[in-house]
Design a protein around this motif. Structure first.
Motif, PDB file in Angstrom:
ATOM      1  N   HIS A  90       0.861  -1.181   0.000  1.00  0.00           N
ATOM      2  CA  HIS A  90       0.000   0.000   0.000  1.00  0.00           C
ATOM      3  C   HIS A  90       0.901   1.235   0.000  1.00  0.00           C
ATOM      4  O   HIS A  90       2.043   1.185   0.469  1.00  0.00           O
ATOM      5  CB  HIS A  90      -0.922   0.007   1.220  1.00  0.00           C
ATOM      6  N   ARG A 143       2.987   9.622  -0.917  1.00  0.00           N
ATOM      7  CA  ARG A 143       2.293  10.904  -1.098  1.00  0.00           C
ATOM      8  C   ARG A 143       2.806  11.872  -0.036  1.00  0.00           C
ATOM      9  O   ARG A 143       2.835  11.543   1.144  1.00  0.00           O
ATOM     10  CB  ARG A 143       0.789  10.698  -0.950  1.00  0.00           C
ATOM     11  N   HIS A 174      -6.036  14.188   7.970  1.00  0.00           N
ATOM     12  CA  HIS A 174      -5.491  13.393   6.865  1.00  0.00           C
ATOM     13  C   HIS A 174      -4.831  12.114   7.360  1.00  0.00           C
ATOM     14  O   HIS A 174      -5.004  11.037   6.769  1.00  0.00           O
ATOM     15  CB  HIS A 174      -4.490  14.225   6.075  1.00  0.00           C
ATOM     16  N   ARG A 193      -7.552   9.599   8.440  1.00  0.00           N
ATOM     17  CA  ARG A 193      -8.234   8.958   7.319  1.00  0.00           C
ATOM     18  C   ARG A 193      -7.348   7.911   6.667  1.00  0.00           C
ATOM     19  O   ARG A 193      -7.798   6.824   6.297  1.00  0.00           O
ATOM     20  CB  ARG A 193      -8.637  10.009   6.281  1.00  0.00           C
ATOM     21  N   TYR A 194      -6.063   8.248   6.529  1.00  0.00           N
ATOM     22  CA  TYR A 194      -5.134   7.310   5.906  1.00  0.00           C
ATOM     23  C   TYR A 194      -4.970   6.057   6.759  1.00  0.00           C
ATOM     24  O   TYR A 194      -5.012   4.926   6.255  1.00  0.00           O
ATOM     25  CB  TYR A 194      -3.790   7.997   5.681  1.00  0.00           C
ATOM     26  N   ASP A 247      -8.612   4.039   6.776  1.00  0.00           N
ATOM     27  CA  ASP A 247      -9.120   3.380   5.560  1.00  0.00           C
ATOM     28  C   ASP A 247      -8.207   3.514   4.341  1.00  0.00           C
ATOM     29  O   ASP A 247      -8.603   3.145   3.229  1.00  0.00           O
ATOM     30  CB  ASP A 247     -10.525   3.878   5.220  1.00  0.00           C
ATOM     31  N   GLY A 248      -6.988   4.044   4.543  1.00  0.00           N
ATOM     32  CA  GLY A 248      -6.033   4.103   3.437  1.00  0.00           C
ATOM     33  C   GLY A 248      -6.202   5.279   2.508  1.00  0.00           C
ATOM     34  O   GLY A 248      -5.509   5.357   1.475  1.00  0.00           O
ATOM     35  N   THR A 249      -7.086   6.234   2.827  1.00  0.00           N
ATOM     36  CA  THR A 249      -7.320   7.378   1.952  1.00  0.00           C
ATOM     37  C   THR A 249      -6.166   8.372   2.057  1.00  0.00           C
ATOM     38  O   THR A 249      -5.888   8.908   3.140  1.00  0.00           O
ATOM     39  CB  THR A 249      -8.639   8.083   2.312  1.00  0.00           C
ATOM     40  N   LEU A 250      -5.515   8.654   0.930  1.00  0.00           N
ATOM     41  CA  LEU A 250      -4.421   9.626   0.898  1.00  0.00           C
ATOM     42  C   LEU A 250      -4.960  11.023   0.637  1.00  0.00           C
ATOM     43  O   LEU A 250      -5.988  11.196  -0.036  1.00  0.00           O
ATOM     44  CB  LEU A 250      -3.426   9.264  -0.207  1.00  0.00           C
TER      45      LEU A 250
END
Length: 549
Positions: free
Chosen positions: A442, A471, A493, A496-497, A500-503
């Motif tokens: 990931h 990122r 940020h 969230r990362y 759930d892995g959201t960049l």
């Protein structure tokens, strides 16, 4: 950085540091350690973690893990890792375990994670067990300790200059002191000295991951912890669930490009001297831009405040105030820039006291850790740093470098921080030296602070570029690490990362919640109020040079 005494201090609120390292050949070096693709095969079961409430704070759980001294010899000598855990506060929504390294090298996670626990984003505390540990060689783990008694350690500290040496006599004393430290360490436990590398700790981390039953690693590393995280990604790229690297050391600067290792110490390769000078200049500018009610050291304007600082440094060279010499004050100033609130206000108060000829008052006491406070002598950081990172072996080079440097007072601090490696007696048996761009399971989140007195923003840019899939999230603030200098935007940020892995979108920038010497701004979300924007990444701040600090 904690090598020669300078670094992010051991103050409870500042509890982060930087530091240290690898070398410049290929892959994992050392006999018989690497299996296929440089990844050691797990030939022994994961260590058992028998969690118990910690002796001094039952909100935390403590355990001891047994790991091999040499991972290439799993049936040989075993050493202890001291481990601490805070369970997820909402167990019904628990995701798993987040491992945390507080930096250093030499940062004891059993102390610094609990001290900084409240700074983790709320959702992270709710949904993850947060686990940290004292890396091998450090703190309450099997530790490098080169003195028979605490009195011997104190006598050694008292016998060398504080901060860094000034003048030929102090330089001779400094070099002799660290040569003697290395001699003592080589006599007491030479095998341990050769097995405290970043690669060794990354292998320990993978065993701890398996011990808590996680199929992949979720990790937050700050400062030196970023190199540890990047090393883990190089060794176990398929085991990455989420990796947050905050206040980064560029791998290429850390390992040393061709020829650099013999000419420049690690911290000058990184640019720590220049970024410290630039951040100190911002401190003096912002202090001078407010009144003494906002910053007690203010002289009524940025230029007059910078001049006041220069005159104070000149006075201390001639006449120390008690034990507050010029070099001790410079080291304290650099360390004082790490934590903006309340660190910058407290630093201004110490500088003003010295300006008035008074010895500054004592620092705020440390908070009580959940475990007995460990010994964390200089030799623990030096064993990792000097064994791992290439540095010049000629002690005489460092004075020439400080005279030629562009970092002014702060540059002297960082130049001498790596000098103990010039006479260090051992090299790590196993060092990871790349490649750094192995595709990970990931993507990685890299956080860089623009005005960082230790790890330059350019190092975060380099980390994001050198990893295969990363990122960059830019924190347009001050101090060392975004974790310890809060931004609700960065926290959102990061949360969230990790959840759930959201960049964040490419080019996202955040601001800190509270500017230096200013009233706090309203807290808000990512897109408004909290300082979050998506746009071009700002240029790295330019150092101001020795005349303006």
């Amino acid at each position: 950085m904690r090598i020669s005494g300078p670094t992010a201090g051991r103050r409870g609120r500042a509890a982060a540091v930087i530091a240290v390292v690898l070398s410049c050949s290929a892959a994992l070096t050392g006999p018989h350690l690497a299996a296929a693709d440089g990844v050691p095969a797990p030939t022994t079961p994961a260590p058992a973690l028998n969690w118990r409430p910690c002796p001094q704070d039952r909100h935390f759980d403590c355990a001891t893990a047994k790991v091999p001294l040499d991972h290439a010899d799993p049936r040989g000598r075993a050493i202890d890792l001291s481990v601490v855990r805070r369970k997820a506060t909402r167990p019904g929504r628990r995701i798993g375990t987040l491992f945390f390294n507080p930096g250093g090298p030499g940062g004891p996670g059993t102390v610094q994670m609990p001290q900084n626990y409240a700074r983790f984003p709320q959702e992270v505390r709710e949904r993850f067990d947060i686990v940290s540990w004292d890396p091998r060689g450090v703190g309450n783990s099997t530790a490098v300790n080169c003195f028979a008694t605490p009195q011997e350690a104190q006598a050694w500290i008292a016998g060398k200059p504080a901060g860094f040496p000034v003048g030929a006599r102090q330089r001779d004393t400094w070099v002799a002191a660290y040569r003697e430290l290395g001699r003592r360490c080589a006599q007491r436990d030479p095998a341990l000295l050769r097995h405290v590398s970043t690669a060794d700790s990354a292998l320990d981390l993978d065993r701890l991951r398996r011990a808590v039953g996680e199929p992949k690693l979720t990790y937050l590393g700050i400062s030196y912890g970023t190199i540890l995280g990047a090393t883990y990604a190089g060794l176990f790229p398929g085991k990455i669930r989420a990796l947050v690297l905050d206040s980064n050391i560029a791998p290429s600067a850390w390992t040393g490009r061709a020829g650099d290792a013999t000419r420049l110490p690690t911290f000058l390769r990184m640019g720590s001297d220049r970024t410290a000078a630039a951040t100190l200049d911002r401190f003096l500018t912002l202090c001078g831009a407010t009144t003494t009610a906002g910053c007690v050291f203010s002289a009524g304007g940025p230029d007059t405040t910078r001049d006041k600082f220069d005159r104070l440094m000149g006075r201390l060279r001639e006449r120390p105030v008690g034990t507050w010499t010029y070099a001790r004050t410079v080291a304290d100033t650099v360390n004082g820039l790490y934590l903006v609130h309340p660190g910058w206000t407290e630093l201004a108060a110490r500088l003003q006291a010295l300006w008035e000829g008074r010895v500054p008052g004592p620092s705020a006491p440390l908070t009580t850790p959940p475990v007995p406070a460990p010994y964390t002598g200089d030799e623990q950081a030096a064993a990792v740093f000097c064994g791992d990172s290439p540095n010049p072996r000629d002690p005489g080079l460092f004075h020439a470098l400080e005279e030629a440097g562009a970092g002014g007072d702060a540059g002297r601090h960082w130049t001498w921080a790596a000098e103990p490696c010039a006479t260090w007696p051992t090299t790590a048996a196993h060092r990871y030296t790349g490649p750094w761009d192995k595709p990970t399971a990931h993507p990685v989140l890299v956080v860089g602070t623009v005005h960082d007195p230790s790890t330059p923003y350019s190092n975060a840019q380099a980390m994001a570029e050198e990893l295969a899939d990363a990122r960059l999230l830019t924190n347009t603030g001050y101090g060392h690490t975004a974790l310890l200098n809060p931004s609700s935007c960065v926290n959102a940020h990061v949360s969230r990362y990790l959840v759930d892995g959201t960049l964040p979108p490419p080019g996202t920038t955040c601001a800190q919640d509270k500017a230096p010497f200013a009233a706090p701004k309203p807290r808000g979300g990512i897109d408004a109020g909290g300082g979050g924007t998506a746009g071009p990444v700002p240029n790295r701040p330019r150092p101001s040079g020795p005349s303006t600090r």
